[in-house]
Motif scaffolding. Structure first.
Motif, PDB file in Angstrom:
ATOM      1  N   THR A   1       0.783  -0.970  -0.140  1.00  0.00           N
ATOM      2  CA  THR A   1       0.097  -0.182  -0.082  1.00  0.00           C
ATOM      3  C   THR A   1       0.924   1.011   0.231  1.00  0.00           C
ATOM      4  O   THR A   1       0.690   2.285  -0.481  1.00  0.00           O
ATOM      5  N   ALA A   2       1.657   1.137   0.627  1.00  0.00           N
ATOM      6  CA  ALA A   2       2.991   2.158   0.658  1.00  0.00           C
ATOM      7  C   ALA A   2       3.228   2.756  -0.984  1.00  0.00           C
ATOM      8  O   ALA A   2       2.951   4.226  -0.969  1.00  0.00           O
ATOM      9  N   PHE A   3       3.767   1.334  -1.074  1.00  0.00           N
ATOM     10  CA  PHE A   3       3.985   1.812  -2.814  1.00  0.00           C
ATOM     11  C   PHE A   3       2.938   2.294  -3.602  1.00  0.00           C
ATOM     12  O   PHE A   3       3.793   3.282  -3.892  1.00  0.00           O
ATOM     13  N   GLN A   4       1.935   1.845  -3.402  1.00  0.00           N
ATOM     14  CA  GLN A   4       0.983   2.222  -4.246  1.00  0.00           C
ATOM     15  C   GLN A   4       0.932   3.600  -4.155  1.00  0.00           C
ATOM     16  O   GLN A   4       0.366   4.226  -5.325  1.00  0.00           O
ATOM     17  N   LEU A   5       0.645   4.197  -3.057  1.00  0.00           N
ATOM     18  CA  LEU A   5       0.433   5.160  -2.822  1.00  0.00           C
ATOM     19  C   LEU A   5       1.527   6.439  -3.181  1.00  0.00           C
ATOM     20  O   LEU A   5       1.069   7.775  -3.406  1.00  0.00           O
TER      21      LEU A   5
ATOM     22  N   ALA B   1      -3.313  -2.682  -4.023  1.00  0.00           N
ATOM     23  CA  ALA B   1      -2.559  -3.309  -2.754  1.00  0.00           C
ATOM     24  C   ALA B   1      -2.500  -4.721  -2.503  1.00  0.00           C
ATOM     25  O   ALA B   1      -1.188  -5.478  -2.390  1.00  0.00           O
ATOM     26  N   LYS B   2      -3.643  -4.531  -1.974  1.00  0.00           N
ATOM     27  CA  LYS B   2      -3.896  -6.110  -1.942  1.00  0.00           C
ATOM     28  C   LYS B   2      -4.403  -7.405  -3.110  1.00  0.00           C
ATOM     29  O   LYS B   2      -4.140  -8.637  -2.693  1.00  0.00           O
ATOM     30  N   ALA B   3      -4.200  -6.962  -3.942  1.00  0.00           N
ATOM     31  CA  ALA B   3      -4.441  -7.913  -5.177  1.00  0.00           C
ATOM     32  C   ALA B   3      -2.945  -8.102  -5.406  1.00  0.00           C
ATOM     33  O   ALA B   3      -2.687  -9.266  -5.697  1.00  0.00           O
ATOM     34  N   ASN B   4      -1.721  -7.213  -5.047  1.00  0.00           N
ATOM     35  CA  ASN B   4      -0.619  -7.479  -5.834  1.00  0.00           C
ATOM     36  C   ASN B   4       0.609  -7.376  -4.853  1.00  0.00           C
ATOM     37  O   ASN B   4       1.815  -8.148  -5.141  1.00  0.00           O
TER      38      ASN B   4
END
Length: 144
Positions: free
Chosen positions: A65-69, A122-125
Motif C-alpha cells: 500500500t505504501a508503494f501504491q500510494l 495493493a491487496k491484489a498484488n
C-alpha cells in the motif's frame, strides 16, 4: 531484479498434540521461538503458523500500500493494518479459509475514492495475498 530467497526452519519434538517445536528465521528475528498445539488451537504460550501468516500478510499489504500510494504521489504519513486469519476444520483436516485486513491510513491530500482504488490494487498484488488460497477482504479507512 534477481530472485529473492528467504529461509526459516522448524524443529519439532514429540507427538502432534503433546509435542513442542521451535521456529528460527534467516534474520534471527525469530530464534528458537516456541510453538505448539496449544499455541495453535488454544491459548498456549508461543506462536503458531497462522499467527505468523497473519503478521506476514499485514506487513506485506502495508508495504504494498505504501508503494501504491507513493507511486501515485501520495506517500502515507502512517498505515496501521490488522490481519485476522480464519482457519476452518474441513474434511481431512484444516484450511485457511480467509484473511480480513483492516487498514487505517493517514494520507494527506488524497480523496477516498483514489485511496480505495490504490488499497485494492495493493491487496491484489501483495505477494502474500497472491500465495494464499483464501478469501481476502479489506476494510480501508482514511483517518484525519
Amino acid at each position: 531484479m534477481a530472485q529473492i530467497k528467504r529461509r526459516a526452519s522448524a524443529a519439532w519434538h514429540g507427538s502432534g498434540k503433546d509435542g513442542t517445536g521451535s521456529l528460527t528465521t534467516q534474520s534471527a528475528t525469530l530464534k528458537d521461538t516456541p510453538y505448539s498445539y496449544l499455541a495453535r488451537f488454544g491459548d498456549g504460550k508461543g506462536t503458531n503458523p497462522e499467527e505468523l501468516i497473519a503478521a506476514a500478510h499485514a506487513g506485506c499489504f502495508s508495504m504494498a500500500t505504501a508503494f501504491q500510494l507513493s507511486g501515485a504521489g501520495h506517500p502515507p504519513e502512517s498505515l496501521n493494518c490488522d490481519a485476522t486469519l480464519s482457519m476452518d476444520q474441513v474434511e481431512g483436516g484444516f484450511k485457511i479459509s480467509a484473511v480480513h485486513l483492516v487498514l487505517k491510513a493517514k494520507v494527506p491530500g488524497l480523496d477516498n475514492a483514489k485511496f480505495q482504488e490504490l488499497a485494492q490494487t495493493a491487496k491484489a498484488n501483495c505477494p502474500v495475498s497472491k500465495v494464499l488460497n483464501a478469501e481476502i477482504t479489506l476494510e480501508a479507512t482514511l483517518v484525519a
